[in-house]
Design a protein around this motif. Structure first.
Motif, PDB file in Angstrom:
ATOM      1  N   ARG A 146       5.253 -46.752 -14.970  1.00 30.64           N
ATOM      2  CA  ARG A 146       5.099 -45.709 -14.261  1.00 30.64           C
ATOM      3  C   ARG A 146       4.057 -44.548 -14.954  1.00 30.64           C
ATOM      4  O   ARG A 146       3.284 -44.092 -13.994  1.00 30.64           O
ATOM      5  CB  ARG A 146       6.524 -44.990 -13.715  1.00 30.64           C
ATOM      6  N   ALA A 147       4.228 -44.410 -16.078  1.00 31.42           N
ATOM      7  CA  ALA A 147       3.354 -43.605 -16.666  1.00 31.42           C
ATOM      8  C   ALA A 147       1.964 -43.907 -16.733  1.00 31.42           C
ATOM      9  O   ALA A 147       0.887 -42.962 -16.557  1.00 31.42           O
ATOM     10  CB  ALA A 147       3.845 -43.491 -18.166  1.00 31.42           C
ATOM     11  N   CYS A 148       1.629 -45.187 -16.673  1.00 33.60           N
ATOM     12  CA  CYS A 148       0.320 -45.622 -16.638  1.00 33.60           C
ATOM     13  C   CYS A 148      -0.478 -45.812 -15.219  1.00 33.60           C
ATOM     14  O   CYS A 148      -1.569 -45.348 -15.372  1.00 33.60           O
ATOM     15  CB  CYS A 148       0.208 -47.199 -17.278  1.00 33.60           C
ATOM     16  N   ALA A 149       0.438 -46.262 -14.400  1.00 32.68           N
ATOM     17  CA  ALA A 149      -0.110 -46.360 -13.116  1.00 32.68           C
ATOM     18  C   ALA A 149       0.556 -46.027 -11.868  1.00 32.68           C
ATOM     19  O   ALA A 149       0.005 -46.205 -10.657  1.00 32.68           O
ATOM     20  CB  ALA A 149      -0.789 -47.797 -13.021  1.00 32.68           C
ATOM     21  N   GLY A 150       1.738 -45.437 -12.148  1.00 32.70           N
ATOM     22  CA  GLY A 150       2.455 -44.945 -10.956  1.00 32.70           C
ATOM     23  C   GLY A 150       3.063 -46.332 -10.213  1.00 32.70           C
ATOM     24  O   GLY A 150       2.896 -47.394 -10.709  1.00 32.70           O
ATOM     25  N   GLU A 151       3.230 -45.926  -8.828  1.00 32.33           N
ATOM     26  CA  GLU A 151       3.876 -47.086  -8.331  1.00 32.33           C
ATOM     27  C   GLU A 151       2.983 -47.296  -6.879  1.00 32.33           C
ATOM     28  O   GLU A 151       2.328 -46.255  -6.516  1.00 32.33           O
ATOM     29  CB  GLU A 151       5.309 -46.970  -7.681  1.00 32.33           C
ATOM     30  N   GLY A 207       0.988 -54.454  -8.198  1.00 34.44           N
ATOM     31  CA  GLY A 207      -0.221 -53.599  -8.109  1.00 34.44           C
ATOM     32  C   GLY A 207      -0.934 -53.060  -9.498  1.00 34.44           C
ATOM     33  O   GLY A 207      -1.750 -52.246  -9.411  1.00 34.44           O
ATOM     34  N   TYR A 208      -0.481 -53.865 -10.735  1.00 37.10           N
ATOM     35  CA  TYR A 208      -1.275 -53.595 -11.866  1.00 37.10           C
ATOM     36  C   TYR A 208      -2.003 -54.592 -12.221  1.00 37.10           C
ATOM     37  O   TYR A 208      -2.390 -55.928 -12.350  1.00 37.10           O
ATOM     38  CB  TYR A 208      -0.301 -53.873 -12.894  1.00 37.10           C
ATOM     39  N   ASP A 209      -3.561 -54.157 -12.099  1.00 34.72           N
ATOM     40  CA  ASP A 209      -4.697 -55.033 -12.195  1.00 34.72           C
ATOM     41  C   ASP A 209      -4.945 -54.912 -13.825  1.00 34.72           C
ATOM     42  O   ASP A 209      -4.266 -54.435 -14.733  1.00 34.72           O
ATOM     43  CB  ASP A 209      -6.061 -54.262 -11.937  1.00 34.72           C
ATOM     44  N   SER A 210      -6.016 -55.399 -14.480  1.00 34.37           N
ATOM     45  CA  SER A 210      -6.465 -55.428 -15.631  1.00 34.37           C
ATOM     46  C   SER A 210      -6.690 -54.318 -16.329  1.00 34.37           C
ATOM     47  O   SER A 210      -6.166 -54.097 -17.404  1.00 34.37           O
ATOM     48  CB  SER A 210      -7.778 -56.433 -15.898  1.00 34.37           C
ATOM     49  N   VAL A 211      -7.000 -53.403 -15.758  1.00 33.79           N
ATOM     50  CA  VAL A 211      -7.432 -52.044 -16.426  1.00 33.79           C
ATOM     51  C   VAL A 211      -5.826 -51.467 -16.349  1.00 33.79           C
ATOM     52  O   VAL A 211      -5.695 -50.712 -17.814  1.00 33.79           O
ATOM     53  CB  VAL A 211      -8.086 -51.167 -15.480  1.00 33.79           C
ATOM     54  N   ALA A 212      -5.084 -51.502 -15.498  1.00 38.17           N
ATOM     55  CA  ALA A 212      -3.764 -50.913 -15.649  1.00 38.17           C
ATOM     56  C   ALA A 212      -3.030 -51.727 -16.927  1.00 38.17           C
ATOM     57  O   ALA A 212      -2.337 -51.028 -17.499  1.00 38.17           O
ATOM     58  CB  ALA A 212      -3.000 -51.119 -14.399  1.00 38.17           C
ATOM     59  N   MET A 213      -3.200 -52.933 -16.931  1.00 38.02           N
ATOM     60  CA  MET A 213      -2.494 -53.571 -17.958  1.00 38.02           C
ATOM     61  C   MET A 213      -3.083 -53.252 -19.350  1.00 38.02           C
ATOM     62  O   MET A 213      -2.301 -53.392 -20.364  1.00 38.02           O
ATOM     63  CB  MET A 213      -2.781 -54.936 -17.865  1.00 38.02           C
ATOM     64  N   MET A 214      -4.095 -52.953 -19.605  1.00 43.76           N
ATOM     65  CA  MET A 214      -4.832 -52.235 -20.759  1.00 43.76           C
ATOM     66  C   MET A 214      -4.024 -50.951 -21.303  1.00 43.76           C
ATOM     67  O   MET A 214      -3.848 -50.606 -22.291  1.00 43.76           O
ATOM     68  CB  MET A 214      -6.314 -52.108 -20.807  1.00 43.76           C
ATOM     69  N   GLU A 215      -4.094 -50.105 -20.200  1.00 42.65           N
ATOM     70  CA  GLU A 215      -3.372 -49.072 -20.447  1.00 42.65           C
ATOM     71  C   GLU A 215      -1.959 -49.045 -20.747  1.00 42.65           C
ATOM     72  O   GLU A 215      -1.175 -48.661 -21.650  1.00 42.65           O
ATOM     73  CB  GLU A 215      -3.371 -48.087 -19.002  1.00 42.65           C
ATOM     74  N   VAL A 216      -1.105 -50.052 -20.110  1.00 42.08           N
ATOM     75  CA  VAL A 216       0.291 -50.522 -20.581  1.00 42.08           C
ATOM     76  C   VAL A 216       0.173 -50.990 -21.927  1.00 42.08           C
ATOM     77  O   VAL A 216       1.182 -50.657 -22.714  1.00 42.08           O
ATOM     78  CB  VAL A 216       0.688 -51.465 -19.495  1.00 42.08           C
ATOM     79  N   SER A 217      -0.552 -51.787 -22.371  1.00 43.42           N
ATOM     80  CA  SER A 217      -0.659 -52.199 -23.569  1.00 43.42           C
ATOM     81  C   SER A 217      -0.840 -51.047 -24.651  1.00 43.42           C
ATOM     82  O   SER A 217      -0.029 -51.049 -25.673  1.00 43.42           O
ATOM     83  CB  SER A 217      -1.882 -53.251 -23.791  1.00 43.42           C
ATOM     84  N   ALA A 218      -1.608 -50.185 -24.507  1.00 43.25           N
ATOM     85  CA  ALA A 218      -1.875 -49.051 -25.311  1.00 43.25           C
ATOM     86  C   ALA A 218      -0.717 -48.263 -25.371  1.00 43.25           C
ATOM     87  O   ALA A 218      -0.493 -47.606 -26.285  1.00 43.25           O
ATOM     88  CB  ALA A 218      -3.298 -48.276 -24.674  1.00 43.25           C
ATOM     89  N   ARG A 219      -0.130 -47.825 -24.080  1.00 45.93           N
ATOM     90  CA  ARG A 219       1.097 -47.167 -24.320  1.00 45.93           C
ATOM     91  C   ARG A 219       2.142 -47.744 -25.003  1.00 45.93           C
ATOM     92  O   ARG A 219       3.154 -47.291 -25.626  1.00 45.93           O
ATOM     93  CB  ARG A 219       1.494 -46.738 -22.909  1.00 45.93           C
TER      94      ARG A 219
END
Length: 92
Positions: A17-22, A41-53
């Motif tokens: 939720r913090a990375c890309a919401g819903e 709804g999580y694409d590669s850019v969102a997944m990179m953000e998830v990984s960083a978090r």
């Protein structure tokens, strides 16, 4: 920051939720463990953000190849929790 005990689905949902919401029509409060990240709804850019978090929050880093091979939240949790015990492919 390390955590006592395993990383839970609730912990992961907070990060998602913090990375890309819903995405409209996707309920992250539901049973999402075995749903594909793309369906959530999580694409590669969102997944990179998830990984960083995950690095920020839990001190665990997934390399890009491993990150993109993880198709579901359940797979990500297994990988991160194995790494937290020193038996996985993520780095501390």
């Amino acid at each position: 920051m390390a955590q006592d005990g395993p990383i839970t689905l609730t912990d992961l949902v907070i990060v998602l939720r913090a990375c890309a919401g819903e995405v409209d029509g996707v309920d992250l409060a539901g049973d999402i463990a075995d749903r594909a990240f793309t369906d959530l709804g999580y694409d590669s850019v969102a997944m990179m953000e998830v990984s960083a978090r995950m690095v920020e929050r839990f001190g665990l880093e997934l390399d890009e190849d491993r990150l993109f091979a993880l198709g579901t939240p359940a797979e990500m949790l297994r990988c991160l929790n194995q790494a937290a015990t020193g038996d996985g492919e993520a780095r501390r």
